[in-house]
Every structure is written in C-alpha cells, then in structure tokens.
Design an enzyme around this catalytic site. Structure first.
Site, mmCIF file in Angstrom:
data_model
loop_
_atom_site.group_PDB
_atom_site.id
_atom_site.type_symbol
_atom_site.label_atom_id
_atom_site.label_comp_id
_atom_site.label_asym_id
_atom_site.label_seq_id
_atom_site.Cartn_x
_atom_site.Cartn_y
_atom_site.Cartn_z
ATOM 1 N N LYS A 138 0.936 -1.362 0.215
ATOM 2 C CA LYS A 138 0.003 0.109 0.117
ATOM 3 C C LYS A 138 0.944 1.148 -0.007
ATOM 4 C CE LYS A 138 -3.687 -2.412 2.098
ATOM 5 N NZ LYS A 138 -4.546 -2.981 3.416
ATOM 6 N N GLN A 151 -4.426 -1.361 9.442
ATOM 7 C CA GLN A 151 -4.532 -2.920 9.118
ATOM 8 C C GLN A 151 -5.239 -3.912 10.048
ATOM 9 O OE1 GLN A 151 -3.297 -3.517 5.873
ATOM 10 N NE2 GLN A 151 -4.015 -5.474 6.259
ATOM 11 N N ASP A 156 -10.793 3.214 3.483
ATOM 12 C CA ASP A 156 -10.744 1.716 3.272
ATOM 13 C C ASP A 156 -12.330 1.341 3.253
ATOM 14 O OD1 ASP A 156 -9.457 -0.418 3.241
ATOM 15 O OD2 ASP A 156 -9.100 -0.823 5.079
#
Ligand code: NAP
Length: 284
Positions: free
Chosen positions: A53, A97, A120
């Site tokens: 990422k 995460q 996200d």
C-alpha cells in the site's frame, strides 16, 4: 467457448496512471494527497499488505506514512494515534491494517477514524452512505470488482448478478454496489439451499467465499461474467480462488484469474479513494 480473461493487473495499471495524473494536478494546486497506514503487531501477511500500500502511494506521487507499533500497544494509545491523524491536514486517508491484536476492539478503532478519511470504506458512515446512495467511500475490494466488470464493456444495468458471500467487507457492499449500478442482485451464503440453482441464473457471478471449487462449470450460465474474489491454496500450495478456473473458463464469457484478477484492484481502489478524499478537501 473459451472465456476472455479480465486482466486485473492491466486494469489496475490504467487506473493507477489516472490516479497519478489526479495527484499531479492536486500537487500543482498545493495539495499532496496523503495516506497514513497503521500496523500493530508482526502478522507476516499484514506486513506484506501494508508494504504494498505504501509503495503504491509513493509510485502515484502521494505522501504516505507507515506507523508500526508493537503488538502490546494499548487500545487507548491506538485511538489517540487515530485521533491525531484525523486532525492532521497532510493526511487525507487513514487505514488501520486488520486483524488487530485481540485486546484491541477493531470496531471501536474503525469508528474512531474520521468518516471523511475512511478510505478503506469500513466505517459505519461509509456503509450507510453506500446503502443510501450518499457520497462516501466504497470499500476497496468490491469497488475493484465493479471496475473489473466495467472494464469488459458489458453493461451491468439490467443484468442478474449473484453474489456468493455476505461479509461486511466484501459480499454485502458488493451487492449494494451492483444494485447502485442497476443490476438485479441475489446474495447467497452458507445457508443457501441450492447454490447451483441460483448461480445458473446469473449473468454476473461474484464469488467471495474462501473455499476453492465453490463455483464449478456446471453451475455457470454460458457467457456469464465470473469475478473470483477468493484467495485459497490448492493441494500444491499455489494461490487459487473460489472458482474452478480450468473448467469454468470453458463456459463463461469473461473470467478473472487468481492471482492477477481482483487482488491488484484492492490497493488500486485505496489510491482512488485517497486521491478522491484529497480532491474533496481541495474543493471545500
Ligand atoms: P468471510 O467473512 O469468511 O465470508 C465468507 C462468506 O462465504 C460468508 O458469507 C459465508 O456464509 C459464505 N459461505 C461459506 N461457505 C459457503 C458455501 N458453501 N456456500 C455459499 N456461501 C458460503 O470471508 P470474506 O472476508 O468475505 O472473504 C472471502 C474470500 O475473499 C476469502 O478467500 C478472502 O481471502 C478473499 N478476499 C480477497 C480479497 C482480495 O483483495 N483479493 C479481499 C478480501 C477478501 P455465512 O455468512 O452464512 O457464514
């Protein structure tokens, strides 16, 4: 019939080039899109994902910050870090995460992320925006599937889509996104009585189960578009999806491979959401 391959790497490259252009345009106006990624603990898969990422952000010309913390980090300290990033004007997207260590309430952490920085798309406000059609962030994996479907040039509108799986991060948002694109949607899950019956009706099949060979050739309508979200290992330890690729590709019209299908799109859509967030700030 042999299906046409939907090349996720190629679609991802095209979208990432567009993101780099949008980023350059923002930078010319004095705004550099910024993504903060928080990793708590040493989970090996998570370490690989966050690395990808951050690297993708850098390649697109974005600012990125990777914060790594010990697995012993307290929930209170993590929440404090998230609040600090919420208030940081250089950061337009925040990603924590998952999975988090067991002593940390992941829902609480996600709900602490400012909705306007939830790139996200996991925040309740983002899910609500998708449900109601209001502006928000679409979660990255199903959003990537929509882009793959659009890359075929086959209209989604009016098609019957069958989504297999109803998780909050893939199946449910996928169904809502397909509805937003005017498909007729059936959602199947582990209690579905006759999965094959439903899948056979589908013009579009999206499999997000986590069990290989869930979709076999006898279940697929000739010419259907098959999107395989699953990530499993076969007997040889090789990565494979939920779809029996070798046989289904002889029946389907279009199909995504695993790897090289949905996988590259998830990080790509994170970049799209981050640049979108920065554009919203720049326009405000
Ligand atoms: P999940 O939370 O475990 O959900 C799996 C879903 O499949 C559940 O809704 C479950 O039904 C359903 N299911 C299980 N057995 C079934 C069966 N026999 N027939 C029909 N439905 C069945 O998993 P997830 O997070 O959605 O992930 C699904 C897969 O996608 C995994 O392999 C994951 O690794 C992969 N994935 C890939 C990406 C990517 O970027 N490529 C991203 C996210 C996930 P119930 O609800 O009834 O339990």
């Amino acid at each position: 019939m042999t299906a046409q391959l939907i090349d996720g790497n190629a679609v991802a490259r095209t979208i990432r080039a567009e993101v780099a252009e949008r980023t350059a345009a923002l930078k010319a106006r004095g705004v550099t899109p910024g993504l903060a990624v928080i990793l708590v603990g040493e989970d090996p898969a998570s370490q690989v994902y966050v690395g990808k990422k951050v690297e993708a952000c850098q390649q697109a010309g974005m600012h990125s910050v990777l914060e790594r913390y010990e697995a012993t980090m307290t929930e209170a300290d993590l929440l404090e870090r998230v609040r600090a990033l919420n208030a940081d004007p250089a950061i337009h997207g925040i990603l924590v995460q998952l999975p988090l260590p067991k002593h940390i309430d992941a829902d609480k952490v996600i709900e602490t992320i400012a909705a306007e920085k939830d790139v996200d798309g996991f925040h309740v406000a983002s899910a609500g925006a998708l449900m109601t059609g209001l502006p928000g962030f679409w979660s990255c994996t199903p959003y990537g599937c929509i882009k793959l479907l659009e890359s075929t040039g086959v209209p989604i509108k009016g098609k019957h889509a069958v989504v297999i799986g109803r998780s909050n991060n893939v199946g449910k948002p996928m169904a809502l996104m397909l509805l937003a694109k005017n498909a007729t949607v059936t959602v199947c899950h582990s209690a579905t009585a006759d999965l094959a019956h439903h899948v056979r009706q589908a013009d579009i099949v999206v499999a997000a189960v986590g069990r290989r060979n869930t979709v076999t050739a006898d279940m697929v309508k000739p010419g259907a578009i098959v999107i395989d979200v699953g990530m499993n290992r076969n007997d040889e330890g090789k990565l494979c999806g939920d779809v029996d690729f070798a046989t289904v590709k002889e029946v389907a019209g279009w199909i995504t491979p695993v790897p090289g299908g949905v996988g590259p799109m998830t990080v790509t859509m994170l970049l799209v959401n981050t640049v979108e967030s920065a554009e919203r700030v720049a326009a405000a």
